[in-house]
Design a protein around this motif. Sequence first.
Motif, PDB file in Angstrom:
ATOM      1  N   GLN A 142     -60.085 118.918 143.073  1.00  0.00           N
ATOM      2  CA  GLN A 142     -60.190 119.784 144.245  1.00  0.00           C
ATOM      3  C   GLN A 142     -58.806 120.275 144.692  1.00  0.00           C
ATOM      4  N   LEU A 143     -57.827 119.394 144.624  1.00  0.00           N
ATOM      5  CA  LEU A 143     -56.466 119.764 144.991  1.00  0.00           C
ATOM      6  C   LEU A 143     -55.939 120.856 144.066  1.00  0.00           C
ATOM      7  N   LYS A 144     -56.199 120.715 142.770  1.00  0.00           N
ATOM      8  CA  LYS A 144     -55.791 121.734 141.794  1.00  0.00           C
ATOM      9  C   LYS A 144     -56.449 123.068 142.101  1.00  0.00           C
ATOM     10  N   GLN A 145     -57.741 123.021 142.413  1.00  0.00           N
ATOM     11  CA  GLN A 145     -58.469 124.253 142.707  1.00  0.00           C
ATOM     12  C   GLN A 145     -57.883 124.947 143.939  1.00  0.00           C
ATOM     13  N   GLU A 146     -57.564 124.181 144.958  1.00  0.00           N
ATOM     14  CA  GLU A 146     -56.975 124.761 146.158  1.00  0.00           C
ATOM     15  C   GLU A 146     -55.613 125.391 145.868  1.00  0.00           C
ATOM     16  N   LYS A 147     -54.793 124.699 145.053  1.00  0.00           N
ATOM     17  CA  LYS A 147     -53.485 125.240 144.679  1.00  0.00           C
ATOM     18  C   LYS A 147     -53.654 126.542 143.911  1.00  0.00           C
TER      19      LYS A 147
ATOM     20  N   LYS B  28     -52.164 130.220 144.932  1.00  0.00           N
ATOM     21  CA  LYS B  28     -51.314 131.017 144.052  1.00  0.00           C
ATOM     22  C   LYS B  28     -51.907 132.416 143.862  1.00  0.00           C
ATOM     23  N   LYS B  29     -53.204 132.469 143.720  1.00  0.00           N
ATOM     24  CA  LYS B  29     -53.877 133.738 143.495  1.00  0.00           C
ATOM     25  C   LYS B  29     -53.739 134.654 144.722  1.00  0.00           C
ATOM     26  N   LYS B  30     -53.727 134.041 145.901  1.00  0.00           N
ATOM     27  CA  LYS B  30     -53.571 134.818 147.132  1.00  0.00           C
ATOM     28  C   LYS B  30     -52.124 135.319 147.286  1.00  0.00           C
ATOM     29  N   GLY B  31     -51.213 134.644 146.605  1.00  0.00           N
ATOM     30  CA  GLY B  31     -49.822 135.074 146.669  1.00  0.00           C
ATOM     31  C   GLY B  31     -49.024 134.421 147.769  1.00  0.00           C
ATOM     32  N   HIS B  32     -49.459 133.309 148.244  1.00  0.00           N
ATOM     33  CA  HIS B  32     -48.754 132.615 149.323  1.00  0.00           C
ATOM     34  C   HIS B  32     -47.843 131.566 148.768  1.00  0.00           C
TER      35      HIS B  32
END
Length: 139
Positions: free
Chosen positions: A126-131, A135-139
């Motif tokens: 779940q932590l990987k998915q959130e990261k 990243k995809k959002k660009g933050h």
Amino acid sequence: MKLTIFFDGSFWCGLVEDEDDGKMKVLKHVFGPEPKDTEVLAFVNTQLLAEMVKVPSVSMASKQVNEHRINLNPKRLQHLVNKEKNQPVYSTKAQIAMQKSIEIKKTQRQKAAKAQKQEEAQRRFQLKQEKKLQKKKGH
């Protein structure tokens, strides 16, 4: 319920046996040096019931013995005989019940450890998915 106090070679131990409806509970308590009557009485009055609740009860059904002849080659038969000889010999019901309760506790411990490991793996996933989403959002 029966309490037997014995010397096992290095320590004084108490073996508590409780048989009820074909099920047996066995608890081994190590006293250390030779216990006095007051120490034994204190153990029975304060600790015994609390510890007996934790011990799993074991069914004492008798083993079924297969009496068919094994048609094997001599080497295989000798291997089976040696394997049977190396099995520990249990002379009392208490020893058998204690061994079974140890096996039950072991399987419970293994199941708990496996569940905890799976939960940890799920948490890391779940932590990987959130990261990845961050990243995809660009933050």
